[in-house]
Design a protein around this motif. Structure first.
Motif, PDB file in Angstrom:
ATOM      1  N   ARG A 135      -4.255  13.853  13.907  1.00  0.00           N
ATOM      2  CA  ARG A 135      -5.546  14.134  14.558  1.00  0.00           C
ATOM      3  C   ARG A 135      -6.446  12.457  13.908  1.00  0.00           C
ATOM      4  N   ILE A 136      -6.685  12.576  12.918  1.00  0.00           N
ATOM      5  CA  ILE A 136      -7.547  11.349  12.699  1.00  0.00           C
ATOM      6  C   ILE A 136      -6.876   9.985  12.167  1.00  0.00           C
ATOM      7  N   HIS A 137      -5.833   9.357  12.750  1.00  0.00           N
ATOM      8  CA  HIS A 137      -5.003   8.477  13.085  1.00  0.00           C
ATOM      9  C   HIS A 137      -4.596   8.074  14.766  1.00  0.00           C
ATOM     10  N   PHE A 159       3.091   6.711   8.866  1.00  0.00           N
ATOM     11  CA  PHE A 159       3.354   7.976   8.103  1.00  0.00           C
ATOM     12  C   PHE A 159       5.055   7.711   8.206  1.00  0.00           C
ATOM     13  N   LEU A 160       5.669   7.649   7.751  1.00  0.00           N
ATOM     14  CA  LEU A 160       7.378   7.685   6.879  1.00  0.00           C
ATOM     15  C   LEU A 160       7.896   8.677   6.925  1.00  0.00           C
ATOM     16  N   ASP A 161       8.562   8.829   7.961  1.00  0.00           N
ATOM     17  CA  ASP A 161       8.738  10.309   8.130  1.00  0.00           C
ATOM     18  C   ASP A 161      11.167  10.561   7.250  1.00  0.00           C
ATOM     19  N   TYR A 166       9.747  16.782   4.723  1.00  0.00           N
ATOM     20  CA  TYR A 166       8.613  15.980   3.973  1.00  0.00           C
ATOM     21  C   TYR A 166       8.461  14.976   5.033  1.00  0.00           C
ATOM     22  N   THR A 167       6.978  14.363   4.958  1.00  0.00           N
ATOM     23  CA  THR A 167       6.880  13.256   5.330  1.00  0.00           C
ATOM     24  C   THR A 167       5.360  12.352   4.377  1.00  0.00           C
ATOM     25  N   PHE A 168       5.997  10.817   4.202  1.00  0.00           N
ATOM     26  CA  PHE A 168       4.822  10.184   3.354  1.00  0.00           C
ATOM     27  C   PHE A 168       4.110  10.178   4.129  1.00  0.00           C
ATOM     28  N   VAL A 169       2.295   9.879   3.990  1.00  0.00           N
ATOM     29  CA  VAL A 169       1.336   9.180   4.081  1.00  0.00           C
ATOM     30  C   VAL A 169       1.332   8.107   4.001  1.00  0.00           C
ATOM     31  N   ALA A 170       0.979   6.956   4.065  1.00  0.00           N
ATOM     32  CA  ALA A 170       0.063   6.082   4.013  1.00  0.00           C
ATOM     33  C   ALA A 170      -1.302   6.174   3.721  1.00  0.00           C
ATOM     34  N   MET A 171      -1.800   5.837   2.631  1.00  0.00           N
ATOM     35  CA  MET A 171      -3.407   5.244   2.568  1.00  0.00           C
ATOM     36  C   MET A 171      -3.692   4.530   2.412  1.00  0.00           C
ATOM     37  N   PRO A 172      -5.194   3.953   1.940  1.00  0.00           N
ATOM     38  CA  PRO A 172      -5.347   2.753   1.627  1.00  0.00           C
ATOM     39  C   PRO A 172      -6.003   3.062   0.205  1.00  0.00           C
ATOM     40  N   LEU A 173      -5.780   2.737  -0.682  1.00  0.00           N
ATOM     41  CA  LEU A 173      -5.638   2.878  -2.750  1.00  0.00           C
ATOM     42  C   LEU A 173      -7.776   2.395  -2.879  1.00  0.00           C
ATOM     43  N   TRP A 174      -8.586   3.391  -3.236  1.00  0.00           N
ATOM     44  CA  TRP A 174      -9.794   3.813  -3.270  1.00  0.00           C
ATOM     45  C   TRP A 174     -10.104   3.835  -5.029  1.00  0.00           C
TER      46      TRP A 174
END
Length: 428
Positions: A135-137, A159-161, A166-174
């Motif tokens: 939803r955010i995406h 998103f890497l299915d 399971y899925t890998f969700v990618a986000m910026p590194l903060w």
């Protein structure tokens, strides 16, 4: 280099299977030990254009040597990244330990195909957490790249299915943790609170209740090549907090709840058992009385209010209206409690009416969670009689004697358990 079909099949088969899709512990079983899981995933992720940081032991002290993610050398040659990506504060000629790989096995550090630093989080495919990220995406990406519209929520970028459940969700590194207690100016505290309420308002507009308000679920758009709990990391953040492009963002939605986009914020409810999820420190006091159901959006605001009361009571003499904000965010009567949007508007008004000299004033944050979260007089007492008269209409009324007695009773664990059982059983 192109991969032939045989190499591709080998990479696909290298991903581990989800041990028990029906178990809430399935991700913990999958990703522990972290070094085994992520090294198994490394070839497959590389095929997707994602290169994991090096995961190797790091000597924290003479007794402890856990696996840490080590960032690649940062020579400063690349361009300064734009939002939603974070700026690295220091150049580093060699790999450096930046994050504990065993403390949170579900999270890994990596670089994407454009050499941007990201985090990967493993989530169950189709879970509520997955739906929340989706939803955010769905929000237009431009909102997250413009500093004037950035909603102060860390967005998923891909998103890497795995096709394994399971899925890998990618986000910026903060940078995380943000070490809130190290903020040194009135303006710095106001900026933190504004970002926090802006992020919460954004989530609530999407009908996402965060439900896990605490220090480690906030990030800052400055990252360092140092361990997040080291003095070097903290000092680097102190040096950059006063910059005009500093943002804080809410993150981590594994305890969050998702409601229909047209649902009324006032009418949404969750069962009391859901209160047990998430961190305990800032949970609103009204849930201690064990109602059968509670409003998770009002719960979010109350928890954020207690976080503010924990960290920022010493700021109240400089911005007296904060006493009113803290009380209206934590008022135990839900009908009087601010919504996230109302709290944000109130805070912005306070900020707009604060002079530059006030915002630049240095302040030392003194933490005393028991006093400031249980006794609002700690910060109201810092105001003059004239200021109390001005802001007193927002002050939470003193509970009547029976309510105070009940508050005292539920501080005893056995009484609270009994009250919770009775109210859950008879639904009152």
């Amino acid at each position: 280099m192109m991969l032939d079909s045989q190499d591709s099949d080998i990479m696909e088969s290298s991903l581990p299977e989800l041990p028990d899709p029906d178990s809430i512990y399935s991700l913990s079983m999958l990703t522990c030990p972290a070094n085994v899981f992520w090294n198994q995933c490394r070839p497959w992720l590389a095929k997707q254009g994602v290169v994991l940081y090096e995961l190797r032991p790091y000597q924290v002290n003479k007794y402890c040597k856990p696996y840490f993610w080590h960032s690649p050398p940062n020579t400063g040659d690349s361009e300064t990244p734009n939002l939603p990506y974070a700026i690295c504060t220091h150049k580093c000629d060699s790999p450096s330990a930046v994050m504990d790989g065993e403390g949170c096995c579900r999270v890994a550090c990596a670089q994407d195909a454009m050499r941007r630093d990201i985090v990967l989080k493993v989530i169950i495919t189709g879970s509520m957490e997955h739906q929340i990220y989706q939803r955010i995406h769905e929000v237009p990406a431009e909102l997250f790249t413009d500093s004037s519209t950035f909603p102060c929520v860390l967005p998923p970028t891909a998103f890497l299915d795995s096709q394994r459940g399971y899925t890998f969700v990618a986000m910026p590194l903060w940078g995380c943790p943000t070490h809130i207690g190290d903020i040194q100016t009135v303006g710095g505290t106001m900026r933190f609170m504004r970002c926090y309420l802006q992020g919460m308002s954004f989530l609530h507009e999407l009908r996402i209740a965060h439900r896990d308000v605490w220090d480690y679920n906030t990030a800052i758009n400055r990252r360092t090549p140092f361990w997040a709990h080291s003095e070097e990391h903290r000092e680097a953040l102190r040096a950059h907090r006063g910059e005009s492009d500093i943002f804080y963002a809410l993150m981590d939605f594994d305890q969050s709840a998702l409601f229909p986009i047209d649902a009324s914020l006032e009418e949404c409810r969750l069962p009391l058992s859901a209160v047990d999820d998430g961190a305990n420190l800032y949970k609103p006091r009204d849930t201690q009385l064990a109602p059968a159901y509670y409003n998770p959006f009002a719960f979010d605001v109350g928890a954020a209010g207690f976080l503010f009361r924990h960290y920022f009571p010493t700021v109240v003499p400089f911005v007296p209206g904060l006493a009113a904000l803290f009380d209206r965010m934590t008022d135990r009567t839900i009908s009087r409690r601010f919504s996230a949007a109302e709290a944000l508007l109130f805070l912005r008004a306070l900020e707009d009416h604060s002079s530059p000299d006030v915002l630049e004033t240095e302040v030392v944050l003194q933490l005393n969670p028991v006093e400031t979260m249980d006794d609002a007089n700690v910060y109201w007492s810092k105001l003059s009689p004239e200021e109390i008269l001005l802001w007193g209409t927002y002050r939470t009324p003193v509970p009547h004697l029976p309510a105070r007695f009940l508050d005292w009773m539920v501080t005893h664990v056995n009484v609270w358990i009994a009250l919770r059982f009775v109210r859950r059983t008879f639904r009152f």
